[in-house]
Design a protein around this motif. Structure first.
Motif, PDB file in Angstrom:
ATOM      1  N   VAL A   2       0.718  -1.300  -0.028  1.00 53.43           N
ATOM      2  CA  VAL A   2       0.196   0.215  -0.060  1.00 53.43           C
ATOM      3  C   VAL A   2       0.771   1.090  -0.564  1.00 53.43           C
ATOM      4  N   LEU A   3       2.096   1.054   0.621  1.00 53.49           N
ATOM      5  CA  LEU A   3       3.225   1.931   0.943  1.00 53.49           C
ATOM      6  C   LEU A   3       3.473   2.681  -0.319  1.00 53.49           C
ATOM      7  N   LEU A   4       4.306   1.265  -0.999  1.00 57.79           N
ATOM      8  CA  LEU A   4       4.662   1.813  -2.838  1.00 57.79           C
ATOM      9  C   LEU A   4       3.434   2.232  -3.744  1.00 57.79           C
ATOM     10  N   ALA A   5       2.141   1.785  -3.241  1.00 50.55           N
ATOM     11  CA  ALA A   5       1.645   2.170  -4.507  1.00 50.55           C
ATOM     12  C   ALA A   5       1.251   3.993  -4.535  1.00 50.55           C
ATOM     13  N   PHE A   6       0.758   3.990  -2.978  1.00 48.58           N
ATOM     14  CA  PHE A   6       1.073   5.517  -2.765  1.00 48.58           C
ATOM     15  C   PHE A   6       1.974   6.025  -3.281  1.00 48.58           C
ATOM     16  N   VAL A   7       3.298   6.270  -3.196  1.00 41.37           N
ATOM     17  CA  VAL A   7       3.698   6.618  -3.728  1.00 41.37           C
ATOM     18  C   VAL A   7       4.206   6.523  -4.618  1.00 41.37           C
ATOM     19  N   VAL A   8       3.686   5.695  -5.914  1.00 37.72           N
ATOM     20  CA  VAL A   8       4.123   5.493  -7.044  1.00 37.72           C
ATOM     21  C   VAL A   8       3.619   6.451  -7.639  1.00 37.72           C
ATOM     22  N   VAL A   9       2.067   6.531  -6.808  1.00 39.22           N
ATOM     23  CA  VAL A   9       0.951   7.161  -7.287  1.00 39.22           C
ATOM     24  C   VAL A   9       1.326   8.503  -7.904  1.00 39.22           C
ATOM     25  N   MET A  10       1.805   8.567  -6.710  1.00 37.85           N
ATOM     26  CA  MET A  10       1.530  10.345  -6.455  1.00 37.85           C
ATOM     27  C   MET A  10       3.088  10.475  -6.548  1.00 37.85           C
ATOM     28  N   LEU A  11       3.823   9.816  -7.482  1.00 39.41           N
ATOM     29  CA  LEU A  11       5.404   9.789  -8.805  1.00 39.41           C
ATOM     30  C   LEU A  11       4.792  11.249  -9.596  1.00 39.41           C
ATOM     31  N   PRO A  12       4.192  10.418 -10.084  1.00 30.93           N
ATOM     32  CA  PRO A  12       3.542  11.517 -12.227  1.00 30.93           C
ATOM     33  C   PRO A  12       3.048  12.865 -11.076  1.00 30.93           C
ATOM     34  N   LEU A  13       2.005  12.473 -10.374  1.00 29.93           N
ATOM     35  CA  LEU A  13       1.460  13.945 -10.033  1.00 29.93           C
ATOM     36  C   LEU A  13       3.056  15.271  -9.553  1.00 29.93           C
ATOM     37  N   GLY A  14       3.415  14.340  -8.558  1.00 28.67           N
ATOM     38  CA  GLY A  14       4.653  15.432  -7.994  1.00 28.67           C
ATOM     39  C   GLY A  14       5.727  15.654  -8.904  1.00 28.67           C
ATOM     40  N   VAL A  15       5.071  14.989 -10.148  1.00 31.08           N
ATOM     41  CA  VAL A  15       6.659  15.111 -11.073  1.00 31.08           C
ATOM     42  C   VAL A  15       5.642  16.360 -11.473  1.00 31.08           C
ATOM     43  N   LEU A  16       3.850  16.261 -11.921  1.00 29.39           N
ATOM     44  CA  LEU A  16       3.605  17.673 -12.389  1.00 29.39           C
ATOM     45  C   LEU A  16       3.506  18.783 -11.817  1.00 29.39           C
ATOM     46  N   MET A  17       3.706  18.467 -10.565  1.00 34.27           N
ATOM     47  CA  MET A  17       2.991  19.518  -9.576  1.00 34.27           C
ATOM     48  C   MET A  17       4.805  20.250  -9.864  1.00 34.27           C
ATOM     49  N   PHE A  18       5.480  19.624  -9.655  1.00 38.26           N
ATOM     50  CA  PHE A  18       7.042  20.572 -10.126  1.00 38.26           C
ATOM     51  C   PHE A  18       7.519  21.255 -11.175  1.00 38.26           C
ATOM     52  N   GLN A  19       6.951  20.456 -12.136  1.00 41.45           N
ATOM     53  CA  GLN A  19       7.413  21.165 -13.365  1.00 41.45           C
ATOM     54  C   GLN A  19       6.225  21.956 -13.992  1.00 41.45           C
ATOM     55  N   ALA A  20       5.188  22.185 -12.984  1.00 39.69           N
ATOM     56  CA  ALA A  20       4.274  23.197 -12.876  1.00 39.69           C
ATOM     57  C   ALA A  20       4.544  24.633 -12.068  1.00 39.69           C
ATOM     58  N   TRP A  71      -1.181  21.069 -19.726  1.00 32.88           N
ATOM     59  CA  TRP A  71      -2.578  20.357 -20.302  1.00 32.88           C
ATOM     60  C   TRP A  71      -1.843  19.114 -20.540  1.00 32.88           C
ATOM     61  N   LEU A  72      -0.936  19.466 -21.773  1.00 33.84           N
ATOM     62  CA  LEU A  72      -0.903  18.070 -22.341  1.00 33.84           C
ATOM     63  C   LEU A  72       0.012  17.041 -21.144  1.00 33.84           C
ATOM     64  N   GLN A  73       1.629  17.648 -19.825  1.00 34.97           N
ATOM     65  CA  GLN A  73       1.634  17.038 -19.585  1.00 34.97           C
ATOM     66  C   GLN A  73       0.986  16.712 -18.415  1.00 34.97           C
ATOM     67  N   THR A  74      -0.960  17.382 -17.396  1.00 34.83           N
ATOM     68  CA  THR A  74      -1.909  16.966 -16.683  1.00 34.83           C
ATOM     69  C   THR A  74      -2.047  15.363 -17.871  1.00 34.83           C
ATOM     70  N   ALA A  75      -2.344  15.794 -19.116  1.00 39.47           N
ATOM     71  CA  ALA A  75      -3.450  14.707 -18.743  1.00 39.47           C
ATOM     72  C   ALA A  75      -2.297  13.154 -19.580  1.00 39.47           C
ATOM     73  N   ALA A  76      -1.421  13.336 -19.197  1.00 42.57           N
ATOM     74  CA  ALA A  76       0.068  12.074 -19.407  1.00 42.57           C
ATOM     75  C   ALA A  76      -0.431  11.881 -18.380  1.00 42.57           C
ATOM     76  N   LEU A  77       0.407  12.862 -17.409  1.00 40.57           N
ATOM     77  CA  LEU A  77       0.738  12.218 -15.648  1.00 40.57           C
ATOM     78  C   LEU A  77      -0.363  11.551 -15.152  1.00 40.57           C
ATOM     79  N   VAL A  78      -1.930  12.182 -15.107  1.00 43.23           N
ATOM     80  CA  VAL A  78      -3.055  11.908 -14.997  1.00 43.23           C
ATOM     81  C   VAL A  78      -3.380  10.635 -14.852  1.00 43.23           C
ATOM     82  N   SER A  79      -3.012   9.985 -16.801  1.00 47.32           N
ATOM     83  CA  SER A  79      -3.125   9.032 -17.139  1.00 47.32           C
ATOM     84  C   SER A  79      -2.311   7.548 -16.566  1.00 47.32           C
ATOM     85  N   ALA A  80      -1.149   8.235 -16.079  1.00 45.44           N
ATOM     86  CA  ALA A  80      -0.373   6.882 -15.836  1.00 45.44           C
ATOM     87  C   ALA A  80      -0.794   6.665 -14.124  1.00 45.44           C
ATOM     88  N   SER A  81      -0.981   7.688 -13.771  1.00 47.91           N
ATOM     89  CA  SER A  81      -1.162   7.996 -12.023  1.00 47.91           C
ATOM     90  C   SER A  81      -2.665   7.379 -12.134  1.00 47.91           C
TER      91      SER A  81
END
Length: 494
Positions: free
Chosen positions: A18-36, A179-189
């Motif tokens: 569960v912890l790994l799932a939380f970290v891996v799922v949040m990783l694309p969102l974290g990348v998105l927030m950093f890039q934004a 927007w494109l990065q958001t769509a891609a990273l949210v889809s990955a999440s």
């Protein structure tokens, strides 16, 4: 065998998964927030620098206009009063103008207006050295000089507008990219969420199938081991141990029942055989009193044998033995059961009313005979002396209803919910010297269930107790009857 080096890594516990799932799922969102954040910071810095430059360049353009006006004023004053201090002011303003113009030239570059202004400045630098008459004549260059300075101001404003437009286009480009990065990273999440949900749910469903397999008695060899977190794997091992233990207990129960039936039936057969020899007069003539006692012994032995067979039948029915169905006359089956209990009914003084046949139906003969035998036995044991026993049968559209009713004391409301439980005996006791085992109705209900039917206690206005056996039509026969009905309807329409 899989070695430690080649075995794929898996989380050792459900918490780690569960912890790994939380970290891996949040990783694309974290990348998105950093890039934004990076893009917004860059746009903010660019807008701040552009705003500062715009203010500075606008201020210099206004300064050039003010210096051009002071140059013209000091030159015209000198042409009137001819004071040398005015020429010094003129030279200072001209030097300041050149310095500001050099800074502004970095923005505008080598344009045609800038070259014309440079030639005008050279002409203005030569004015102080000219004679006063010529000086006064050259004052006519100042309007053109002021106009060219105003052109520089307009060019500066145009450059500032172009820079603002470039920043706006850059912001729109960055917005589309975000927007494109958001769509891609949210889809990955989302894909990662589905993946980890499957990784968590898969072993749980495997455990569910394992539990259902244990409950249905499926062979353990066909069950695959659970792959997943350590807690679920350990639970699977516990279920495996439980299944093994249940198999052992079942084997012990089967062995006990086999031994019990053998140990009970062997001396019972000897007792019944001895009573039969005595009844035949092998040991000599018996008095009527002795014959009466012998009949009681023989009846008790027959009842004991029936109880043993009921117990064995109950054990077989609990394992869900499949029953074959065959088409037969239900009235014949009922008459056979009644013939078996003829003497008991006669001694009880009960009047028997049975439906007339024939009534064809597909059923399991052995299971149906067991049901009727138990219901008739209960009617004899619990019914009123000199009472009435009635057996009715009705054929519905896709089911058969068979009712066994008798007069006597009605079944108490408190006993009805547990009437078909094994080994349960209600408040009303059997009449006679023999005591029941409490599994007769349970065996009958199981025999009905194995035929996809049901046995229930129903309300009866005339007789005190009424049991109804409902047997559905077999699937194949039901489909055949529906096809015949459709064909008959089709012919009727034609």
């Amino acid at each position: 065998m899989t070695t430690r080096l080649t075995r794929p890594w898996r989380p050792r516990s459900l918490f780690q998964l569960v912890l790994l799932a939380f970290v891996v799922v949040m990783l694309p969102l974290g990348v998105l927030m950093f890039q934004a954040g990076q893009v917004l910071s860059e746009l903010s810095r660019l807008a701040d620098v552009s705003a500062r430059q715009a203010v500075e360049e606008t201020r210099r353009a206004r300064t050039l206009g003010a210096l051009a006006l002071e140059l013209e004023r000091s030159a015209r004053q000198y042409a009137v009063v001819e004071q040398e201090s005015l020429l010094e002011i003129y030279a200072e303003r001209l030097e300041e103008y050149r310095a500001v113009l050099a800074q502004q030239q970095e923005l505008l570059g080598e344009e045609r207006d800038m070259a014309v202004l440079e030639r005008q400045l050279e002409a203005l630098e030569r004015l102080p050295a000219l004679p006063i008459e010529v000086f006064r004549e050259q004052l006519a260059v100042f309007p053109a000089f002021a106009e060219r300075t105003d052109v520089i101001r307009r060019d500066t404003n145009r450059q500032i507008d172009s820079r603002i437009e470039a920043i706006r286009e850059r912001a729109e480009t960055v917005q589309v990219r975000l927007w494109l990065q958001t769509a891609a990273l949210v889809s990955a999440s989302l894909v990662l969420m589905l993946l980890f949900s499957w990784l968590i749910i898969r072993p749980v469903r495997q455990l569910e199938r394992r539990i259902l397999g244990i409950g249905s008695g499926a062979p353990r060899d066909a069950v695959k081991p659970v792959q997943g977190p350590a807690e679920l794997v350990q639970l699977d091992e516990r279920l495996d141990w439980l299944a093994s233990r249940l198999d052992e207990l079942e084997a012990e129960k089967q062995q006990f029942l086999r031994h019990m039936s053998h140990e009970l039936k062997t001396p019972l057969a000897s007792v019944r055989e001895g009573s039969a020899l005595l009844a035949d007069g092998v040991a000599g003539e018996l008095t009527p009193r002795q014959l009466e006692v012998l009949e009681i012994i023989d009846a008790s032995g027959a009842e004991l044998q029936r109880l043993i067979e009921q117990l064995l039948d109950y054990n077989l029915l609990q394992h869900g033995r499949q029953v074959p169905a065959e088409r037969m006359d239900v009235a014949v089956v009922v008459r056979e059961v009644l013939a078996k209990h003829r003497l008991a009914l006669a001694s009880k003084g009960m009047a028997v009313n049975c439906f007339d046949g024939p009534l064809e139906w597909s059923l399991d003969r052995t299971a149906t005979v067991r049901i009727l035998d138990n219901l008739v036995s209960n009617a004899i044991a619990y019914g009123a002396d000199g009472g009435e026993l009635e057996i009715r049968a009705r054929r519905r559209r896709n089911r058969l209803e068979l009712e066994v009713a008798n007069s006597g004391e009605p079944i108490a409301e408190a006993d009805r919910p547990r009437l078909f439980e094994a080994f349960y005996q209600g408040r009303v006791r059997r009449k006679g010297p023999l005591k029941g085992s409490g599994i007769g109705l349970s065996v009958a209900a199981d025999c009905a269930r194995l035929q996809c039917g049901r046995l229930e206690l129903v309300a009866e206005t005339r007789l005190a107790v009424c049991f109804r056996l409902t047997l559905p039509m077999p699937t194949a026969e039901l489909s055949h009857s529906r096809m015949l009905a459709l064909e008959e309807g089709h012919h009727a329409r034609n």
